[in-house]
Design an enzyme around this catalytic site. Structure first.
Site, PDB file in Angstrom:
ATOM      1  N   PRO A 172       0.825  -1.226   0.000  1.00  0.00           N
ATOM      2  CA  PRO A 172       0.000   0.000   0.000  1.00  0.00           C
ATOM      3  C   PRO A 172       0.850   1.263   0.000  1.00  0.00           C
ATOM      4  O   PRO A 172       0.347   2.345  -0.285  1.00  0.00           O
ATOM      5  CB  PRO A 172      -0.836  -0.121   1.280  1.00  0.00           C
ATOM      6  CG  PRO A 172      -0.340  -1.301   2.027  1.00  0.00           C
ATOM      7  CD  PRO A 172       0.531  -2.103   1.137  1.00  0.00           C
ATOM      8  N   GLU A 179       3.206  -7.479   8.310  1.00  0.00           N
ATOM      9  CA  GLU A 179       3.378  -6.013   8.263  1.00  0.00           C
ATOM     10  C   GLU A 179       4.289  -5.590   7.112  1.00  0.00           C
ATOM     11  O   GLU A 179       4.639  -4.425   7.004  1.00  0.00           O
ATOM     12  CB  GLU A 179       3.952  -5.516   9.593  1.00  0.00           C
ATOM     13  CG  GLU A 179       2.963  -5.570  10.753  1.00  0.00           C
ATOM     14  CD  GLU A 179       1.702  -4.765  10.489  1.00  0.00           C
ATOM     15  OE1 GLU A 179       1.819  -3.563  10.208  1.00  0.00           O
ATOM     16  OE2 GLU A 179       0.601  -5.357  10.556  1.00  0.00           O
ATOM     17  N   ARG A 237      -3.759  -8.965 -20.668  1.00  0.00           N
ATOM     18  CA  ARG A 237      -4.756  -8.653 -21.705  1.00  0.00           C
ATOM     19  C   ARG A 237      -4.214  -7.655 -22.750  1.00  0.00           C
ATOM     20  O   ARG A 237      -4.785  -7.518 -23.825  1.00  0.00           O
ATOM     21  CB  ARG A 237      -6.080  -8.177 -21.105  1.00  0.00           C
ATOM     22  CG  ARG A 237      -6.019  -6.883 -20.378  1.00  0.00           C
ATOM     23  CD  ARG A 237      -7.315  -6.580 -19.662  1.00  0.00           C
ATOM     24  NE  ARG A 237      -8.416  -6.226 -20.560  1.00  0.00           N
ATOM     25  CZ  ARG A 237      -8.518  -5.071 -21.200  1.00  0.00           C
ATOM     26  NH1 ARG A 237      -7.575  -4.155 -21.063  1.00  0.00           N
ATOM     27  NH2 ARG A 237      -9.554  -4.811 -21.960  1.00  0.00           N
ATOM     28  N   ASP A 269     -10.236   0.893 -24.759  1.00  0.00           N
ATOM     29  CA  ASP A 269     -10.605   0.697 -23.353  1.00  0.00           C
ATOM     30  C   ASP A 269     -10.834   2.031 -22.664  1.00  0.00           C
ATOM     31  O   ASP A 269     -10.293   3.054 -23.077  1.00  0.00           O
ATOM     32  CB  ASP A 269      -9.440   0.036 -22.589  1.00  0.00           C
ATOM     33  CG  ASP A 269      -9.336  -1.454 -22.840  1.00  0.00           C
ATOM     34  OD1 ASP A 269     -10.317  -2.031 -23.330  1.00  0.00           O
ATOM     35  OD2 ASP A 269      -8.285  -2.019 -22.535  1.00  0.00           O
TER      36      ASP A 269
HETATM   37  N1  ADE Z   1      -0.761  -5.177  -0.033  1.00  0.00           N
HETATM   38  C1  ADE Z   1      -1.686  -4.851   0.880  1.00  0.00           C
HETATM   39  N2  ADE Z   1      -2.471  -3.872   0.436  1.00  0.00           N
HETATM   40  C2  ADE Z   1      -2.031  -3.542  -0.816  1.00  0.00           C
HETATM   41  C3  ADE Z   1      -2.428  -2.590  -1.788  1.00  0.00           C
HETATM   42  N3  ADE Z   1      -3.449  -1.761  -1.588  1.00  0.00           N
HETATM   43  N4  ADE Z   1      -1.744  -2.550  -2.943  1.00  0.00           N
HETATM   44  C4  ADE Z   1      -0.703  -3.376  -3.161  1.00  0.00           C
HETATM   45  N5  ADE Z   1      -0.283  -4.278  -2.276  1.00  0.00           N
HETATM   46  C5  ADE Z   1      -0.937  -4.381  -1.103  1.00  0.00           C
END
Ligand code: ADE
Length: 223
Positions: free
Chosen positions: A96, A123, A161, A176
Site C-alpha cells: 500500500p 506487516e 490482456r 478501453d
Molecule cells: N498489499 C496490501 N495492500 C495492498 C495494496 N493496496 N496494494 C498493493 N499491495 C498491497
C-alpha cells in the site's frame, strides 16, 4: 512474458491462471506464471519466514534470508535459460506504500520480458529487501489488504490482456476506458438487444445506423 510470483499462498492463483482469457493466454504460451513458494526458502525445520521488528512494535515482518534466496533462485534459472541475451526484467513489490497502479503502469509493464511480483504478508518485508532487490513498489489503491496476492492478480490481469493476440480482436484494448485513444477518460455507455426492456429504451441515435452521429454521441459521453 513470464511473471515470477513470490508468495506464501500459491494456491490463491489456481483459478486465476486456469480460467477465461488469462487461462487461454497461458495455454497458448503468450504468458507464463511461475509461482514460487517463499516458504521453500524458510529457515530451519519450521521453514520460518517472518520475525518480530527490531525496535519493537506490532506485527511480524518477512525476513531477508528466504527472500534473498528466492530471488536468487529466479536469477539462476534466468542465467541458465538465456546466456547470450539477458531478458528485460522488472522486480516489483506490492505494498500500500507503493506508487498507484494505473492503466499507464500496465502499458509500461507490457514491454518487459519478465516481471517479478513480490507479495508481502504480515506487516511487510525487511527494508533491506526493498533496498536491494526491488526496482519499483506498486499499490493498487488506498486501502490495506491482507497480502499482495490480489494486487499481483490485478497487475497480471491488466498486463496480460495487453499482450499481442490475447484479446480476440487484435488491438481491441485500444478503445478501453483510460486508453490514450479516449484521452484517459472512461468509455461511453454500451447497449445490446433488446432495444426496449421494461420500458427502458436504448438511445435512438444508436439505432439510427448513422455512424457519424453515433461516433459524435459516443465521444460526447466519455467521462
Ligand atoms: N498489499 C496490501 N495492500 C495492498 C495494496 N493496496 N496494494 C498493493 N499491495 C498491497
Amino acid at each position: 512474458m513470464i511473471f515470477h510470483v513470490l508468495t506464501l499462498f500459491p494456491e490463491l492463483f489456481s483459478d486465476f491462471q486456469r480460467e477465461s482469457i488469462i487461462g487461454r493466454a497461458i495455454e497458448e504460451k503468450k504468458a507464463e506464471i511461475d509461482l514460487i513458494q517463499i516458504r521453500d526458502f524458510g529457515l530451519g525445520k519450521h521453514r520460518q519466514v517472518d520475525d518480530t521488528p527490531y525496535g519493537g512494535g506490532d506485527g511480524m515482518l518477512m525476513r531477508c534470508e528466504p527472500l534473498f534466496e528466492a530471488f536468487d533462485s529466479i536469477e539462476k534459472t534466468r542465467k541458465r535459460g538465456n546466456e547470450e541475451k539477458m531478458k528485460k526484467i522488472r522486480r516489483v513489490y506490492l505494498t500500500p506504500q507503493g506508487r498507484k497502479f494505473t492503466q499507464r503502469t500496465a502499458e509500461r509493464f507490457v514491454h518487459y520480458d519478465e516481471i517479478v511480483l513480490l507479495c508481502g504478508r504480515y506487516e511487510g518485508v525487511d527494508q533491506r529487501v526493498r533496498d536491494e532487490l526491488i526496482d519499483e513498489e506498486i499499490s493498487i489503491g488506498d486501502y490495506v489488504l491482507t497480502g499482495g496476492e490480489l494486487p499481483a492478480m490485478v497487475v497480471m490481469d491488466s498486463v496480460i490482456r495487453l499482450l499481442p493476440g490475447v484479446l480476440g480482436k487484435e488491438g481491441s484494448h485500444q478503445f478501453d476506458s483510460f486508453s490514450k485513444e479516449f484521452g484517459g477518460k472512461r468509455e461511453y455507455p454500451h447497449y445490446t438487444k433488446p432495444a426496449e426492456f421494461q420500458g427502458l429504451k436504448v438511445p435512438d441515435v444508436l439505432l439510427s445506423g448513422n455512424h457519424a452521429e453515433i461516433e459524435k454521441w459516443r465521444r460526447g459521453k466519455l467521462r
